[in-house]
Scaffold this active site. Structure first.
Site, PDB file in Angstrom:
ATOM      1  CB  CYS A 155      -9.882   3.272 -20.093  1.00 32.08           C
ATOM      2  SG  CYS A 155      -9.813   3.906 -18.392  1.00 32.08           S
ATOM      3  CG  ASP A 194     -13.362   7.617 -18.102  1.00 31.16           C
ATOM      4  OD1 ASP A 194     -14.514   8.004 -18.388  1.00 31.16           O
ATOM      5  OD2 ASP A 194     -12.503   8.358 -17.589  1.00 31.16           O
ATOM      6  NE  ARG A 212     -14.478  10.894 -18.598  1.00 32.34           N
ATOM      7  CZ  ARG A 212     -13.391  11.619 -18.377  1.00 32.34           C
ATOM      8  NH1 ARG A 212     -13.466  12.941 -18.458  1.00 32.34           N
ATOM      9  NH2 ARG A 212     -12.238  11.041 -18.089  1.00 32.34           N
ATOM     10  CG  HIS A 269      -9.716   7.793 -21.952  1.00 36.15           C
ATOM     11  ND1 HIS A 269     -10.002   8.817 -21.070  1.00 36.15           N
ATOM     12  CD2 HIS A 269      -9.657   6.672 -21.192  1.00 36.15           C
ATOM     13  CE1 HIS A 269     -10.129   8.336 -19.856  1.00 36.15           C
ATOM     14  NE2 HIS A 269      -9.916   7.036 -19.883  1.00 36.15           N
ATOM     15  CB  CYS A 322      -6.606   8.239 -18.775  1.00 38.41           C
ATOM     16  SG  CYS A 322      -6.670   6.606 -18.005  1.00 38.41           S
TER      17      CYS A 322
END
Length: 247
Positions: free
Chosen positions: A64, A66, A68, A120, A123
């Site tokens: 993803c 993202d 993080r 994750h 999400c």
């Protein structure tokens, strides 16, 4: 470097307030880069010379976007050790030429040994696919995640709350996207040629930093059906409390 600035914020009860904010400055990234490069060179004088002359990762990471969830960081790998493709909600549809090009290069040219599809918890894409609201252009992309939700509606409806439901869909989505990878002509042809290649589905907890194996491991066409069935069987999916920690 640009200094701090004042922004109008909204406080409790709707009251307006001026808030002192610090503005992100891209030039700071250049300074951080020089400091990072200096540290790496001090620890290993030949690091960048080796990196320049060789790219031979053993892993392809489909994850993803993202911020993080940086693949090499959470997997404890150095630059050059993992080939990475990321998009919203770690989706790999058969019509995405961007992702398929990455996949083909990784399998046919770099000859990676392992493909890891990693979702994750917490999400945003998965949550958006479940919340029933419109989100603009991204809704077209999230249709893939919504299709996964529809396919596993019975299991999702049995979850006790929205948090657990989103966590479970993140798991289902990683599994289904890994299954999509297995069905691509790229992976099918690699297996037909006898190439040593595995496809796996994992999930990452942003709240505890742990990667979790979703029990989907496929090393050839004959593994696909049993691996898929195993990955969907009840296991240690997060309870309500665990989902809170992992997200």
């Amino acid at each position: 470097m640009r200094g701090p600035y004042w922004a109008l914020g909204v406080g409790r009860g709707g009251a307006s307030a001026l808030i002192l904010c610090s503005m992100a400055d891209p030039a700071d990234l250049l300074r951080r880069n020089r400091a990072w490069a200096a540290r790496e060179t001090a620890q290993d004088a030949g690091f960048f010379e080796r990196l320049k002359n060789q790219q031979a990762p053993r892993y392809l990471w489909l994850g993803c976007s993202d911020s993080r969830v940086p693949a090499n960081v959470i997997a404890g790998l150095d630059p050059g050790e993992v080939f990475v493709h990321r998009n919203i909600a770690n989706v790999l549809p058969h019509t995405d030429l961007n992702a398929l090009t990455v996949l083909e290069y990784a399998v046919s040219v770099l000859r990676v040994e392992h493909i890891i599809v990693c979702g994750h918890y917490d999400c945003g894409g998965v949550k958006a696919a479940l919340d029933g609201h419109t989100h603009g252009l991204v809704d077209n992309w999230l249709r893939h995640v919504k299709d996964v939700a529809a396919k596993h509606a019975e299991a999702l409806d049995a979850t006790p709350d929205d948090l657990t439901r989103a966590a479970r869909l993140a798991e289902f989505n990683a599994i289904e996207q890994a299954r999509n990878v297995c069905h691509t002509s790229i992976v099918q042809e690699a297996w037909a040629k006898g190439q040593d290649l595995s496809v796996r589905a994992w999930i990452y907890g942003v709240g505890d930093g742990h990667l979790h194996d979703l029990r989907f491991v496929v090393r050839g066409p004959e593994d696909l059906t049993p691996a898929y069935r195993l990955s969907l069987e009840p296991s240690d999916s997060p309870t309500e409390d665990e989902a809170t920690v992992r997200s």
